[in-house]
Design a protein around this motif. Structure first.
Motif, PDB file in Angstrom:
ATOM      1  N   LYS A  93       0.747  -1.348  -0.188  1.00 13.12           N
ATOM      2  CA  LYS A  93      -0.140   0.132   0.107  1.00 13.12           C
ATOM      3  C   LYS A  93       0.898   1.260   0.115  1.00 13.12           C
ATOM      4  O   LYS A  93       1.726   1.443   0.992  1.00 13.12           O
ATOM      5  N   LEU A  94       0.669   2.184  -1.104  1.00 12.04           N
ATOM      6  CA  LEU A  94       1.416   3.222  -1.104  1.00 12.04           C
ATOM      7  C   LEU A  94       0.746   4.400  -0.434  1.00 12.04           C
ATOM      8  O   LEU A  94      -0.661   4.542  -0.639  1.00 12.04           O
ATOM      9  N   THR A  95       1.362   5.203   0.417  1.00 12.84           N
ATOM     10  CA  THR A  95       0.769   6.347   0.844  1.00 12.84           C
ATOM     11  C   THR A  95       0.884   7.332   0.158  1.00 12.84           C
ATOM     12  O   THR A  95       1.705   7.612  -0.873  1.00 12.84           O
ATOM     13  N   ALA A  96       0.058   8.672   0.734  1.00 14.20           N
ATOM     14  CA  ALA A  96       0.291   9.764   0.065  1.00 14.20           C
ATOM     15  C   ALA A  96       1.730  10.335  -0.167  1.00 14.20           C
ATOM     16  O   ALA A  96       2.239  10.993  -1.121  1.00 14.20           O
TER      17      ALA A  96
ATOM     18  N   ILE B  54       4.154  11.092  -3.401  1.00 17.19           N
ATOM     19  CA  ILE B  54       5.042  12.527  -3.578  1.00 17.19           C
ATOM     20  C   ILE B  54       6.475  12.218  -3.867  1.00 17.19           C
ATOM     21  O   ILE B  54       7.105  12.897  -4.371  1.00 17.19           O
ATOM     22  N   THR B  55       6.791  11.225  -2.878  1.00 16.19           N
ATOM     23  CA  THR B  55       8.418  10.942  -3.030  1.00 16.19           C
ATOM     24  C   THR B  55       8.760  10.766  -4.256  1.00 16.19           C
ATOM     25  O   THR B  55       9.792  11.060  -4.883  1.00 16.19           O
ATOM     26  N   TYR B  56       7.970   9.657  -4.934  1.00 13.32           N
ATOM     27  CA  TYR B  56       8.335   9.197  -6.146  1.00 13.32           C
ATOM     28  C   TYR B  56       8.284  10.027  -7.168  1.00 13.32           C
ATOM     29  O   TYR B  56       9.092  10.169  -8.366  1.00 13.32           O
ATOM     30  N   GLY B  57       7.277  10.902  -7.072  1.00 13.74           N
ATOM     31  CA  GLY B  57       6.961  11.880  -8.033  1.00 13.74           C
ATOM     32  C   GLY B  57       7.899  12.858  -8.177  1.00 13.74           C
ATOM     33  O   GLY B  57       8.306  13.379  -9.107  1.00 13.74           O
TER      34      GLY B  57
ATOM     35  N   LEU C 219      11.024  12.608  -6.926  1.00 11.35           N
ATOM     36  CA  LEU C 219      12.207  11.737  -7.480  1.00 11.35           C
ATOM     37  C   LEU C 219      12.259  12.063  -9.190  1.00 11.35           C
ATOM     38  O   LEU C 219      13.404  12.150  -9.604  1.00 11.35           O
ATOM     39  N   GLY C 220      11.412  11.601  -9.813  1.00  8.82           N
ATOM     40  CA  GLY C 220      11.113  11.623 -11.079  1.00  8.82           C
ATOM     41  C   GLY C 220      11.434  13.159 -11.673  1.00  8.82           C
ATOM     42  O   GLY C 220      12.070  13.074 -12.717  1.00  8.82           O
ATOM     43  N   SER C 221      10.787  14.074 -10.963  1.00  7.82           N
ATOM     44  CA  SER C 221      10.832  15.458 -11.430  1.00  7.82           C
ATOM     45  C   SER C 221      12.078  15.634 -11.420  1.00  7.82           C
ATOM     46  O   SER C 221      12.728  16.581 -12.246  1.00  7.82           O
ATOM     47  N   SER C 222      12.927  15.592 -10.209  1.00  7.11           N
ATOM     48  CA  SER C 222      14.270  16.097 -10.113  1.00  7.11           C
ATOM     49  C   SER C 222      15.187  15.569 -10.794  1.00  7.11           C
ATOM     50  O   SER C 222      16.467  16.105 -11.029  1.00  7.11           O
ATOM     51  N   THR C 223      15.119  14.449 -11.183  1.00  7.59           N
ATOM     52  CA  THR C 223      16.116  13.589 -12.199  1.00  7.59           C
ATOM     53  C   THR C 223      15.668  13.771 -13.375  1.00  7.59           C
ATOM     54  O   THR C 223      16.461  13.302 -14.189  1.00  7.59           O
ATOM     55  N   ARG C 224      14.640  14.231 -13.922  1.00  4.57           N
ATOM     56  CA  ARG C 224      13.927  14.205 -15.222  1.00  4.57           C
ATOM     57  C   ARG C 224      14.059  12.744 -15.835  1.00  4.57           C
ATOM     58  O   ARG C 224      14.518  12.246 -16.920  1.00  4.57           O
ATOM     59  N   LYS C 225      13.536  11.833 -14.994  1.00  3.60           N
ATOM     60  CA  LYS C 225      13.445  10.294 -15.562  1.00  3.60           C
ATOM     61  C   LYS C 225      11.787  10.025 -14.991  1.00  3.60           C
ATOM     62  O   LYS C 225      11.216  10.567 -14.130  1.00  3.60           O
ATOM     63  N   THR C 226      11.326   8.799 -15.520  1.00  7.18           N
ATOM     64  CA  THR C 226      10.042   8.382 -15.143  1.00  7.18           C
ATOM     65  C   THR C 226      10.355   7.337 -14.250  1.00  7.18           C
ATOM     66  O   THR C 226      11.135   6.269 -14.521  1.00  7.18           O
ATOM     67  N   VAL C 227       9.558   7.504 -13.272  1.00  9.28           N
ATOM     68  CA  VAL C 227       9.673   6.377 -11.950  1.00  9.28           C
ATOM     69  C   VAL C 227       8.529   5.417 -12.345  1.00  9.28           C
ATOM     70  O   VAL C 227       7.370   5.771 -12.405  1.00  9.28           O
ATOM     71  N   ALA C 228       8.893   4.169 -12.513  1.00  9.41           N
ATOM     72  CA  ALA C 228       8.377   3.202 -12.765  1.00  9.41           C
ATOM     73  C   ALA C 228       8.156   1.990 -11.587  1.00  9.41           C
ATOM     74  O   ALA C 228       9.389   1.668 -11.330  1.00  9.41           O
ATOM     75  N   ILE C 229       6.919   1.682 -11.221  1.00  8.94           N
ATOM     76  CA  ILE C 229       6.732   0.724 -10.162  1.00  8.94           C
ATOM     77  C   ILE C 229       6.737  -0.741 -10.759  1.00  8.94           C
ATOM     78  O   ILE C 229       5.610  -0.900 -11.531  1.00  8.94           O
ATOM     79  N   ALA C 230       7.393  -1.594 -10.641  1.00  7.37           N
ATOM     80  CA  ALA C 230       7.278  -3.056 -11.099  1.00  7.37           C
ATOM     81  C   ALA C 230       7.012  -3.804 -10.039  1.00  7.37           C
ATOM     82  O   ALA C 230       7.268  -3.884  -8.976  1.00  7.37           O
TER      83      ALA C 230
ATOM     84  N   THR D  51       4.188  -6.257 -14.342  1.00  6.06           N
ATOM     85  CA  THR D  51       3.479  -5.137 -14.677  1.00  6.06           C
ATOM     86  C   THR D  51       4.154  -3.797 -14.131  1.00  6.06           C
ATOM     87  O   THR D  51       4.781  -3.971 -13.081  1.00  6.06           O
ATOM     88  N   TYR D  52       3.911  -2.890 -14.882  1.00 11.64           N
ATOM     89  CA  TYR D  52       4.586  -1.702 -14.577  1.00 11.64           C
ATOM     90  C   TYR D  52       3.589  -0.621 -14.457  1.00 11.64           C
ATOM     91  O   TYR D  52       2.733  -0.372 -15.168  1.00 11.64           O
ATOM     92  N   GLN D  53       3.878   0.505 -13.491  1.00 15.26           N
ATOM     93  CA  GLN D  53       2.924   1.619 -13.261  1.00 15.26           C
ATOM     94  C   GLN D  53       3.844   2.871 -13.120  1.00 15.26           C
ATOM     95  O   GLN D  53       4.763   2.695 -12.345  1.00 15.26           O
ATOM     96  N   SER D  54       3.728   3.659 -14.020  1.00 12.57           N
ATOM     97  CA  SER D  54       4.533   4.878 -13.914  1.00 12.57           C
ATOM     98  C   SER D  54       3.923   6.121 -13.295  1.00 12.57           C
ATOM     99  O   SER D  54       2.680   6.193 -13.005  1.00 12.57           O
ATOM    100  N   LEU D  55       4.833   6.858 -12.477  1.00 10.93           N
ATOM    101  CA  LEU D  55       4.221   7.992 -11.692  1.00 10.93           C
ATOM    102  C   LEU D  55       4.982   9.452 -12.344  1.00 10.93           C
ATOM    103  O   LEU D  55       6.199   9.263 -12.530  1.00 10.93           O
TER     104      LEU D  55
END
Length: 288
Positions: free
Chosen positions: A246-249, A253-256, A258-269, A278-282
């Motif tokens: 279960k992902l909390t808010a 936000i942390t993963y979002g 992370l992706g924004s600061s590094t200019r990469k897409t965060v994908a949860i596998a 299966t992959y979900q991107s943030l």
């Protein structure tokens, strides 16, 4: 087949040609942890050995690209024979280099002996003055300069080479302990549930044609590249999470961020029940 060396639970590649084949033909990057023989006091550029991720090693074994071996002599204490062999080899290399240097030095001295004598004559004249020149005998020992003695003296300098100036052989494998190779190495990775998820994710991305490295420095499990990391930036930061996690808010936000600061897409596998990944991107959504 490529040979992978196992020591204390980690997998290493010592051979340069194996490292090149793994990278160019199999998209296995690993992590160089050694220093360069010519530049040992810097850490900007690394050399062999190459240490592999456990996921990389498992994939190579499963695909029958490589095999694991271990060297029992590595764990043996007081390996006197190995030390004697190494010291004898090192002395042999030293003598070969000295012999080559002496031969090259002889050629150089013989081609420059006239200039050397002329230089010594000028120096002798400036120190002793015209009087010593008038009293000289006029033969080959003129002004106290003996051609043969100078030649011999210059050649003798070639034998006074300190050991620190000789080249050192960089070994890419165990030279003398081939009789102590153990081809039956037990490899239990992946064993735990989270290890299985990481490996299946790595394997799935690899089979899709990506280059994958550790994502630890960015707070993820893997960094995913569209090509060789030397030429491309990573596109994805992959985080492996169980499907029931279960992902909390705060996590989102942390993963979002992370992706924004590094200019990469965060994908949860995550691992499905049918063992597929299966992959979900943030990513941050633009607000008007």
């Amino acid at each position: 087949m490529i040979t992978l060396s196992v020591c204390n639970g980690e997998v290493f590649v010592w051979n340069a040609s194996d490292w090149l084949e793994l990278r160019e033909n199999h998209r296995i990057v690993g992590n160089l942890i050694g220093c360069l023989p010519s530049l040992p006091r810097q850490d900007s550029f690394r050399g062999l050995p190459l240490v592999l991720l456990p996921e990389e090693a498992t994939l190579l074994i499963e695909k029958n690209i490589a095999k694991l071996v271990s060297y029992t002599s590595v764990s043996e204490q007081n390996a006197i024979k190995a030390k004697e062999n190494f010291n004898a080899y090192k002395e042999k290399i030293k003598q070969e280099q000295i012999a080559y240097y002496e031969e090259e030095r002889k050629k150089q001295v013989e081609s420059m002996i006239d200039r050397i004598i002329e230089g010594k004559r000028r120096k002798f004249s400036s120190l002793k003055g015209k009087k010593d020149q008038d009293n000289s005998s006029g033969n080959k020992t003129e002004l106290g300069i003996d051609r043969e003695a100078i030649l011999k003296g210059e050649l003798e300098k070639a034998s006074n080479i300190p050991m620190t100036n000789t080249l050192v052989q960089t070994f890419t494998g165990d030279v003398w302990s081939t009789d102590s190779v153990n081809d039956y190495v037990e490899w239990t990775f992946p064993k735990r549930k989270e290890e299985k998820l990481r490996y299946l994710t790595f394997k799935d991305l690899w089979e899709k044609g990506y280059y994958i490295t550790s994502g630890q420095k960015f707070g993820g499990d893997f960094l995913v590249y569209p090509g060789d990391p030397v030429k491309f930036h990573a596109q994805f930061i992959v985080v492996c999470l169980d499907m029931q996690t279960k992902l909390t808010a705060s996590d989102i936000i942390t993963y979002g961020r992370l992706g924004s600061s590094t200019r990469k897409t965060v994908a949860i596998a995550s691992l499905e029940r049918n063992s597929s990944i299966t992959y979900q991107s943030l990513s941050w959504a633009e607000m008007n």
